[in-house]
Write a protein that holds these residues in place. Structure first.
Motif, PDB file in Angstrom:
ATOM      1  N   GLU A 165       0.614  -1.252   0.075  1.00  0.00           N
ATOM      2  CA  GLU A 165      -0.021   0.036  -0.113  1.00  0.00           C
ATOM      3  C   GLU A 165       0.747   1.336  -0.081  1.00  0.00           C
ATOM      4  O   GLU A 165       0.661   2.192  -0.715  1.00  0.00           O
ATOM      5  CB  GLU A 165      -0.994  -0.047   1.060  1.00  0.00           C
ATOM      6  N   ARG A 166       1.980   1.352   0.892  1.00  0.00           N
ATOM      7  CA  ARG A 166       2.656   2.431   0.895  1.00  0.00           C
ATOM      8  C   ARG A 166       3.407   2.550  -0.444  1.00  0.00           C
ATOM      9  O   ARG A 166       3.784   3.869  -1.057  1.00  0.00           O
ATOM     10  CB  ARG A 166       3.845   2.230   1.848  1.00  0.00           C
ATOM     11  N   GLY A 171       3.786   5.565  -5.572  1.00  0.00           N
ATOM     12  CA  GLY A 171       3.648   6.018  -7.039  1.00  0.00           C
ATOM     13  C   GLY A 171       2.774   6.668  -7.558  1.00  0.00           C
ATOM     14  O   GLY A 171       3.004   7.288  -8.705  1.00  0.00           O
ATOM     15  N   VAL A 172       1.361   6.754  -6.867  1.00  0.00           N
ATOM     16  CA  VAL A 172       0.475   7.824  -7.327  1.00  0.00           C
ATOM     17  C   VAL A 172       0.931   9.014  -7.134  1.00  0.00           C
ATOM     18  O   VAL A 172       0.752   9.890  -7.725  1.00  0.00           O
ATOM     19  CB  VAL A 172      -0.902   7.166  -6.685  1.00  0.00           C
ATOM     20  N   ALA A 173       1.409   9.284  -5.780  1.00  0.00           N
ATOM     21  CA  ALA A 173       2.119  10.649  -5.449  1.00  0.00           C
ATOM     22  C   ALA A 173       3.056  11.069  -6.517  1.00  0.00           C
ATOM     23  O   ALA A 173       3.080  12.274  -6.830  1.00  0.00           O
ATOM     24  CB  ALA A 173       2.564  10.753  -4.254  1.00  0.00           C
ATOM     25  N   SER A 174       3.974  10.251  -6.921  1.00  0.00           N
ATOM     26  CA  SER A 174       5.056  11.006  -7.724  1.00  0.00           C
ATOM     27  C   SER A 174       4.551  10.927  -9.149  1.00  0.00           C
ATOM     28  O   SER A 174       4.970  12.040  -9.899  1.00  0.00           O
ATOM     29  CB  SER A 174       6.365   9.616  -7.835  1.00  0.00           C
TER      30      SER A 174
END
Length: 193
Positions: A165-166, A171-174
Protein backbone atom coordinates in the motif's frame (compact mmCIF):
# COMPACT_ATOMS: atom_id res chain seq x y z
CA UNK A 1 74.24 12.72 60.25
CA UNK A 2 71.94 12.34 57.26
CA UNK A 3 71.92 9.12 55.32
CA UNK A 4 71.74 9.43 51.63
CA UNK A 5 69.74 6.97 49.47
CA UNK A 6 71.30 5.98 46.19
CA UNK A 7 68.91 6.69 43.35
CA UNK A 8 69.38 5.86 39.70
CA UNK A 9 66.76 8.19 38.24
CA UNK A 10 67.15 12.00 38.54
CA UNK A 11 63.35 12.42 38.49
CA UNK A 12 63.12 10.44 41.73
CA UNK A 13 65.68 12.79 43.29
CA UNK A 14 63.55 15.77 42.25
CA UNK A 15 60.47 14.15 43.76
CA UNK A 16 62.31 13.45 47.01
CA UNK A 17 63.54 17.03 47.12
CA UNK A 18 60.00 18.36 46.71
CA UNK A 19 58.68 15.94 49.33
CA UNK A 20 61.29 17.13 51.83
CA UNK A 21 60.46 20.76 51.11
CA UNK A 22 56.77 20.19 51.74
CA UNK A 23 57.11 18.11 54.92
CA UNK A 24 56.97 19.88 58.29
CA UNK A 25 60.27 20.04 60.15
CA UNK A 26 63.79 20.41 58.95
CA UNK A 27 63.83 17.28 56.79
CA UNK A 28 66.65 15.54 58.66
CA UNK A 29 64.43 12.60 59.56
CA UNK A 30 62.81 12.26 56.16
CA UNK A 31 65.39 10.01 54.58
CA UNK A 32 65.56 7.71 57.60
CA UNK A 33 61.79 7.40 57.62
CA UNK A 34 61.77 6.77 53.89
CA UNK A 35 64.37 4.03 54.16
CA UNK A 36 62.51 2.29 57.00
CA UNK A 37 59.16 2.10 55.17
CA UNK A 38 59.84 1.52 51.46
CA UNK A 39 56.15 1.16 50.43
CA UNK A 40 55.15 4.48 51.97
CA UNK A 41 58.27 6.12 50.56
CA UNK A 42 57.42 5.00 47.06
CA UNK A 43 53.88 6.37 47.41
CA UNK A 44 55.15 9.71 48.70
CA UNK A 45 57.82 9.85 46.00
CA UNK A 46 55.29 9.02 43.29
CA UNK A 47 52.78 11.61 44.54
CA UNK A 48 55.48 14.27 44.81
CA UNK A 49 56.77 13.46 41.32
CA UNK A 50 53.28 13.66 39.83
CA UNK A 51 52.57 16.94 41.59
CA UNK A 52 55.86 18.44 40.40
CA UNK A 53 55.20 17.25 36.82
CA UNK A 54 51.77 18.92 36.90
CA UNK A 55 53.23 22.16 38.21
CA UNK A 56 55.93 22.17 35.53
CA UNK A 57 53.30 21.56 32.83
CA UNK A 58 51.19 24.42 34.18
CA UNK A 59 54.18 26.75 34.07
CA UNK A 60 54.97 25.66 30.49
CA UNK A 61 51.36 26.39 29.51
CA UNK A 62 50.41 22.86 28.50
CA UNK A 63 46.95 23.27 30.04
CA UNK A 64 46.20 26.64 28.43
CA UNK A 65 43.55 26.88 25.70
CA UNK A 66 42.11 23.40 26.24
CA UNK A 67 38.74 22.82 24.57
CA UNK A 68 35.97 23.45 27.07
CA UNK A 69 38.18 25.41 29.46
CA UNK A 70 36.08 27.55 31.78
CA UNK A 71 32.82 25.94 30.61
CA UNK A 72 30.65 23.60 32.65
CA UNK A 73 30.68 19.94 31.70
CA UNK A 74 27.65 19.16 29.56
CA UNK A 75 24.90 17.03 31.05
CA UNK A 76 25.90 17.41 34.71
CA UNK A 77 23.26 18.20 37.25
CA UNK A 78 20.24 16.62 35.55
CA UNK A 79 20.58 13.14 37.07
CA UNK A 80 23.30 10.76 38.14
CA UNK A 81 24.27 8.32 35.39
CA UNK A 82 27.38 6.28 36.08
CA UNK A 83 27.69 5.41 32.38
CA UNK A 84 27.44 8.98 31.07
CA UNK A 85 30.81 8.77 29.34
CA UNK A 86 29.82 5.60 27.46
CA UNK A 87 26.59 7.19 26.25
CA UNK A 88 28.43 10.34 25.15
CA UNK A 89 31.06 8.28 23.28
CA UNK A 90 28.33 6.34 21.48
CA UNK A 91 26.62 9.60 20.49
CA UNK A 92 29.77 11.43 19.35
CA UNK A 93 31.20 8.47 17.44
CA UNK A 94 27.75 7.55 16.04
CA UNK A 95 28.27 3.93 17.03
CA UNK A 96 25.48 1.47 16.33
CA UNK A 97 24.85 -2.09 17.37
CA UNK A 98 25.93 -1.54 20.97
CA UNK A 99 23.69 -2.27 23.90
CA UNK A 100 21.34 -4.91 25.23
CA UNK A 101 19.19 -6.70 22.64
CA UNK A 102 15.96 -5.30 24.12
CA UNK A 103 17.00 -1.70 23.41
CA UNK A 104 18.45 -2.50 20.00
CA UNK A 105 15.23 -4.26 18.96
CA UNK A 106 13.10 -1.32 20.13
CA UNK A 107 15.17 1.06 18.03
CA UNK A 108 15.06 -1.24 15.03
CA UNK A 109 11.29 -1.70 15.41
CA UNK A 110 10.81 2.07 15.33
CA UNK A 111 12.79 2.39 12.09
CA UNK A 112 11.67 -0.84 10.40
CA UNK A 113 8.90 0.64 8.21
CA UNK A 114 11.34 3.16 6.73
CA UNK A 115 13.85 0.39 6.05
CA UNK A 116 11.20 -1.77 4.41
CA UNK A 117 10.16 1.11 2.16
CA UNK A 118 13.68 1.20 0.73
CA UNK A 119 13.36 -2.39 -0.50
CA UNK A 120 12.10 -3.07 -4.01
CA UNK A 121 11.06 -6.75 -3.92
CA UNK A 122 8.49 -8.52 -1.80
CA UNK A 123 10.86 -11.43 -1.16
CA UNK A 124 13.38 -9.02 0.39
CA UNK A 125 10.68 -7.55 2.63
CA UNK A 126 9.67 -11.04 3.78
CA UNK A 127 13.30 -11.98 4.49
CA UNK A 128 13.89 -8.85 6.58
CA UNK A 129 10.68 -9.39 8.57
CA UNK A 130 11.46 -13.07 9.21
CA UNK A 131 14.96 -12.16 10.41
CA UNK A 132 13.54 -9.45 12.70
CA UNK A 133 10.98 -11.88 14.17
CA UNK A 134 13.66 -14.53 14.71
CA UNK A 135 15.84 -12.09 16.65
CA UNK A 136 12.89 -10.90 18.79
CA UNK A 137 12.03 -14.48 19.76
CA UNK A 138 15.70 -15.26 20.44
CA UNK A 139 16.04 -12.18 22.68
CA UNK A 140 12.95 -13.22 24.65
CA UNK A 141 14.40 -16.67 25.29
CA UNK A 142 17.79 -15.59 26.63
CA UNK A 143 18.23 -15.19 30.37
CA UNK A 144 21.20 -12.83 30.50
CA UNK A 145 19.45 -10.05 32.35
CA UNK A 146 19.05 -6.47 31.24
CA UNK A 147 15.83 -4.72 30.34
CA UNK A 148 12.88 -6.88 29.35
CA UNK A 149 12.13 -7.44 25.66
CA UNK A 150 8.79 -5.72 25.02
CA UNK A 151 9.10 -5.64 21.23
CA UNK A 152 6.51 -7.86 19.60
CA UNK A 153 7.20 -9.93 16.50
CA UNK A 154 5.57 -8.54 13.38
CA UNK A 155 2.92 -10.27 11.31
CA UNK A 156 4.69 -10.89 8.00
CA UNK A 157 1.56 -10.96 5.81
CA UNK A 158 0.13 -7.76 7.32
CA UNK A 159 3.46 -5.96 6.98
CA UNK A 160 3.87 -7.04 3.35
CA UNK A 161 0.34 -5.77 2.60
CA UNK A 162 1.14 -2.44 4.30
CA UNK A 163 4.40 -2.24 2.32
CA UNK A 164 2.47 -2.77 -0.94
CA UNK A 165 0.00 0.00 0.00
CA UNK A 166 2.75 2.45 0.87
CA UNK A 167 4.54 1.61 -2.35
CA UNK A 168 1.45 2.12 -4.51
CA UNK A 169 0.67 5.38 -2.66
CA UNK A 170 4.19 6.61 -3.44
CA UNK A 171 3.71 5.69 -7.10
CA UNK A 172 0.45 7.67 -7.30
CA UNK A 173 1.99 10.63 -5.49
CA UNK A 174 5.05 10.69 -7.74
CA UNK A 175 2.91 10.59 -10.90
CA UNK A 176 0.72 13.43 -9.58
CA UNK A 177 3.81 15.52 -8.83
CA UNK A 178 5.15 15.10 -12.35
CA UNK A 179 4.84 18.34 -14.29
CA UNK A 180 2.47 18.42 -17.26
CA UNK A 181 4.32 17.65 -20.43
CA UNK A 182 5.14 20.66 -22.61
CA UNK A 183 5.17 20.32 -26.36
CA UNK A 184 8.55 19.19 -27.53
CA UNK A 185 10.64 21.63 -29.49
CA UNK A 186 12.65 20.54 -32.40
CA UNK A 187 16.34 20.96 -32.02
CA UNK A 188 17.00 21.49 -35.68
CA UNK A 189 14.72 22.96 -38.23
CA UNK A 190 11.63 25.05 -38.09
CA UNK A 191 9.04 25.29 -35.43
CA UNK A 192 5.69 23.85 -36.25
CA UNK A 193 3.11 26.51 -37.03
Amino acid sequence: MRRRCIMSDPRDEAARYLARRRSPGDGADDETTVSSTPGAAAAVDRAAFIESAIQVAIRRGDFDDLPGAGKPIEGLGTHHDPDWWIRRKIETENLTGLGPPALLLRTEDRELDGQLDLLGRESDVRAVLEDFNRRVIEARRQLQGGPPVVTAPRDVEAEVAAWRERRSARGVASSAEAAPARPRRRLFGRRPR
